[in-house]
Design an enzyme around this catalytic site. Structure first.
Site, PDB file in Angstrom:
ATOM      1  N   ASN A 158       0.813  -1.216   0.000  1.00  0.00           N
ATOM      2  CA  ASN A 158       0.000   0.000   0.000  1.00  0.00           C
ATOM      3  C   ASN A 158       0.848   1.268   0.000  1.00  0.00           C
ATOM      4  OD1 ASN A 158      -2.972  -0.754   0.272  1.00  0.00           O
ATOM      5  ND2 ASN A 158      -2.065  -2.027   1.850  1.00  0.00           N
ATOM      6  N   ASP A 178       9.966  -6.322  -4.634  1.00  0.00           N
ATOM      7  CA  ASP A 178       9.128  -6.930  -3.602  1.00  0.00           C
ATOM      8  C   ASP A 178       9.313  -8.433  -3.659  1.00  0.00           C
ATOM      9  OD1 ASP A 178       6.924  -8.000  -2.024  1.00  0.00           O
ATOM     10  OD2 ASP A 178       6.069  -5.980  -2.095  1.00  0.00           O
ATOM     11  N   ARG A 237      10.087   1.086   9.536  1.00  0.00           N
ATOM     12  CA  ARG A 237      10.401   0.755  10.924  1.00  0.00           C
ATOM     13  C   ARG A 237      11.890   1.013  11.159  1.00  0.00           C
ATOM     14  NH1 ARG A 237       5.830   1.098  11.425  1.00  0.00           N
ATOM     15  NH2 ARG A 237       4.299  -0.305  12.406  1.00  0.00           N
ATOM     16  N   ASP A 261      12.029   9.108   9.450  1.00  0.00           N
ATOM     17  CA  ASP A 261      10.824   9.294  10.258  1.00  0.00           C
ATOM     18  C   ASP A 261      10.799   8.305  11.413  1.00  0.00           C
ATOM     19  OD1 ASP A 261       8.154  10.414  10.773  1.00  0.00           O
ATOM     20  OD2 ASP A 261       7.435   8.421  10.188  1.00  0.00           O
ATOM     21  N   GLU A 266      13.128   4.698  19.539  1.00  0.00           N
ATOM     22  CA  GLU A 266      12.401   5.965  19.500  1.00  0.00           C
ATOM     23  C   GLU A 266      12.122   6.529  20.885  1.00  0.00           C
ATOM     24  OE1 GLU A 266       9.090   5.252  16.874  1.00  0.00           O
ATOM     25  OE2 GLU A 266      10.425   4.826  15.177  1.00  0.00           O
ATOM     26  N   HIS A 293       8.193   9.790  13.816  1.00  0.00           N
ATOM     27  CA  HIS A 293       7.283   8.697  13.431  1.00  0.00           C
ATOM     28  C   HIS A 293       5.875   9.234  13.163  1.00  0.00           C
ATOM     29  CE1 HIS A 293       6.781   4.060  13.909  1.00  0.00           C
ATOM     30  NE2 HIS A 293       5.988   4.531  12.960  1.00  0.00           N
ATOM     31  N   ILE A 294       5.800  10.262  12.320  1.00  0.00           N
ATOM     32  CA  ILE A 294       4.519  10.906  12.026  1.00  0.00           C
ATOM     33  C   ILE A 294       4.125  10.800  10.559  1.00  0.00           C
ATOM     34  CG2 ILE A 294       4.636  12.533  13.949  1.00  0.00           C
ATOM     35  CD1 ILE A 294       5.604  14.657  11.889  1.00  0.00           C
TER      36      ILE A 294
END
Length: 318
Positions: A158, A178, A237, A261, A266, A293-294
């Site tokens: 996605n 992939d 991640r 990000d 974290e 992480h936004i």
């Protein structure tokens, strides 16, 4: 919406902060939500036997200890993308369904990646700071265009697909690898091997979950395989990419700049000594753009995640 047939008085335990629209959405399909975002782990274990459903975000690890008393549990909903907090082996043994709302934040992630990349390649954050300090430096902040760049995506689910759409609109050539898909070339990306990405990528972006297979995938050996010096993006991640390797890549020039990000750890007040040393170097670098992480954390995605989850839960019951 069609109503779900169920028998329990309290059906769904929600143990993380959610947009409150989730409550009406669940009620509309015949489920009774129990919203307890401040609940502690032991409290979940004590009451989980009363529920058909469990909805988590990122606070709660779903393992054997938590699921042992969950005798009525039929499904677990993950409000977001990635299932690394859930022990899928135990869940499958108990015949519990898992739903993730990967579709819910894909637009947010894709737009955030583009924003970070444009900031990095056009020195936007650096120039903003300089202008505020009274410095008007034009030549020193000459940037680079996305047009004509080759972008390698690892993972074409996605988030990967949504990001490819936006990169293609900027005139990039998008190569996507992939391991678990085939024949997926489309109008936005061309299926590629990792060897092709190593050979041609100007920019690398990760769109894969955290698993035993992907843990620390990006290390110095991995980065050394790229023929060109690259821009690196991680909005998946943090544990997939070694921060030490990223810092070494920035120092050597193999990484021209990094959009991060996510980080290996974290919890910035709980960094190990080595993590702290690397982090202190990264935050001093003008070649790094950092966000907490936004990437999937927009006002729109906050609601859309609920819509995706409830639709999948409804489909299971119907």
């Amino acid at each position: 919406m069609n109503t779900i047939t169920h028998t329990e008085e309290s059906s769904v335990l929600i143990v993380d902060e959610m947009h409150l629209s989730i409550l009406a959405m669940l009620e509309a399909v015949g489920l009774k939500p129990d919203y307890q975002p401040k609940i502690k782990r032991q409290e979940i274990i004590d009451i989980i036997a009363n529920y058909e459903g469990l909805i988590i975000r990122s606070k709660t690890k779903v393992d054997e200890e938590l699921l042992l008393p969950a005798t009525r549990l039929k499904f677990i909903g993950r409000a977001g993308a990635g299932l690394d907090l859930i022990d899928e082996t135990i869940v499958n043994k108990k015949n519990i369904k898992i739903f993730a709302a990967n579709e819910g934040n894909r637009v947010a992630v894709a737009e955030h990646i583009i924003g970070m990349l444009l900031c990095l390649m056009n020195n936007i954050m650096i120039a903003d700071t300089q202008v505020r300090a009274g410095k008007w430096l034009r030549e020193e902040n000459r940037g680079y265009e996305l047009l004509g760049k080759t972008v390698g995506l690892i993972g074409y689910g996605n988030n990967g697909m949504e990001t490819a759409k936006r990169l293609a609109a900027f005139g990039c050539k998008v190569l996507a690898y992939d391991k678990y898909k085939d024949n997926f070339s489309d109008a936005y990306a061309q299926q590629a091997s990792m060897e092709e990405i190593y050979a041609y990528a100007d920019i690398l972006s990760l769109h894969i979950p955290l698993t035993d297979e992907t843990f620390q995938l990006v290390n110095q050996e991995f980065l050394g395989r790229f023929a060109k010096n690259i821009y690196f993006i991680n909005a998946s991640r943090g544990e997939i990419a070694s921060l030490e390797a990223i810092w070494q890549g920035l120092q050597s020039g193999k990484i021209l700049g990094a959009c991060l990000d996510v980080l290996e750890n974290e919890k910035l007040n709980q960094l190990t000594e080595s993590q702290k040393n690397v982090f202190e170097q990264l935050i001093k670098s003008e070649k790094v753009v950092l966000t907490p992480h936004i990437a999937g954390w927009t006002h729109e995605s906050y609601v859309r995640i609920n819509e995706v989850l409830v639709a999948k839960i409804q489909q299971m019951f119907s």
